[in-house]
Design a protein around this motif. Structure first.
Motif, PDB file in Angstrom:
ATOM      1  N   UNK A 159       2.162  -2.179 -30.975  1.00 49.51           N
ATOM      2  CA  UNK A 159       3.436  -1.765 -30.444  1.00 49.51           C
ATOM      3  C   UNK A 159       3.348  -0.897 -29.192  1.00 49.51           C
ATOM      4  N   UNK A 160       2.166  -0.642 -28.708  1.00 46.69           N
ATOM      5  CA  UNK A 160       2.007   0.159 -27.506  1.00 46.69           C
ATOM      6  C   UNK A 160       2.013  -0.780 -26.307  1.00 46.69           C
ATOM      7  N   UNK A 196       5.500   9.622 -30.086  1.00 45.30           N
ATOM      8  CA  UNK A 196       6.688   9.221 -29.338  1.00 45.30           C
ATOM      9  C   UNK A 196       6.383   8.524 -28.024  1.00 45.30           C
ATOM     10  N   UNK A 197       5.214   7.957 -27.900  1.00 44.87           N
ATOM     11  CA  UNK A 197       4.819   7.261 -26.675  1.00 44.87           C
ATOM     12  C   UNK A 197       4.857   5.758 -26.933  1.00 44.87           C
ATOM     13  N   UNK A 198       5.557   5.035 -26.044  1.00 42.64           N
ATOM     14  CA  UNK A 198       5.627   3.580 -26.196  1.00 42.64           C
ATOM     15  C   UNK A 198       4.963   2.852 -25.034  1.00 42.64           C
ATOM     16  N   UNK A 199       4.786   3.546 -23.894  1.00 42.61           N
ATOM     17  CA  UNK A 199       4.187   2.918 -22.718  1.00 42.61           C
ATOM     18  C   UNK A 199       3.036   3.758 -22.194  1.00 42.61           C
ATOM     19  N   UNK A 200       1.984   3.073 -21.774  1.00 40.01           N
ATOM     20  CA  UNK A 200       0.842   3.740 -21.147  1.00 40.01           C
ATOM     21  C   UNK A 200       0.168   2.729 -20.239  1.00 40.01           C
ATOM     22  N   UNK A 201      -0.581   3.213 -19.273  1.00 40.41           N
ATOM     23  CA  UNK A 201      -1.366   2.276 -18.483  1.00 40.41           C
ATOM     24  C   UNK A 201      -2.810   2.354 -18.913  1.00 40.41           C
TER      25      UNK A 201
END
Length: 120
Positions: free
Chosen positions: A117-118, A89-94
Motif C-alpha cells: 500500500x505504499x 500515516x505515510x502513503x507516498x515516498x520516493x
C-alpha cells in the motif's frame, strides 16, 4: 588508475540521491535501501526534519530472517516497511536505491512495499 569499486559505488549513490532530490524537492519522504552481503535494511526518512520515521531490517528477530539476504527476505522487509509507514500515516515516498541496481533483491523490496500500500 581507475577508481576503486567503493569510490564508484559512492559516486553512483550520490548521483542517484541528488537526482531524486532535484525531481522531488521536499514533497515526499525518502525510502532508502541498504544492502550488505548478509542483510538488507530500509528506512523511511523525512529529509525536511532530518528524522527516520520508520525502518525495517532483516536484523530484526520478529521478521525471522536474521542473517538472510535473499529475495524472500527482501520481500518480507518491504511488506514490513509498508505496514509501518501506514501506521506513521505515510502513503507516498520516493525510492532511493542508493548505488544499488534496481533488480533482484532491491526490486523485490520495492514491489513488496507497493503491494503493501505504499506508493513508491
Amino acid at each position: 588508475m581507475a577508481n576503486s569499486k567503493r569510490e564508484l559505488f559512492l559516486k553512483r549513490r550520490l548521483r542517484v540521491r541528488n537526482k531524486l532530490r532535484k525531481v522531488n524537492g521536499d514533497r515526499k519522504m525518502r525510502l532508502s535501501v541498504h544492502r550488505s552481503n548478509k542483510n538488507i535494511s530500509v528506512q523511511l526518512i523525512d529529509d525536511r526534519n532530518g528524522v527516520t520515521v520508520a525502518s525495517a531490517s532483516t536484523l530484526e528477530k520478529d521478521l525471522g530472517m536474521v542473517g538472510k539476504n535473499n529475495v524472500e527476505a527482501a520481500t518480507k522487509v518491504g511488506a514490513a516497511i509498508a505496514e509501518r509507514a501506514k501506521k506513521a500515516g505515510v502513503t507516498e515516498a520516493y525510492f532511493d536505491r542508493g548505488g544499488f541496481l534496481f533488480h533482484g533483491k532491491v526490486k523485490a523490496l520495492a514491489d513488496a512495499a507497493r503491494e503493501g500500500g505504499l506508493s513508491v
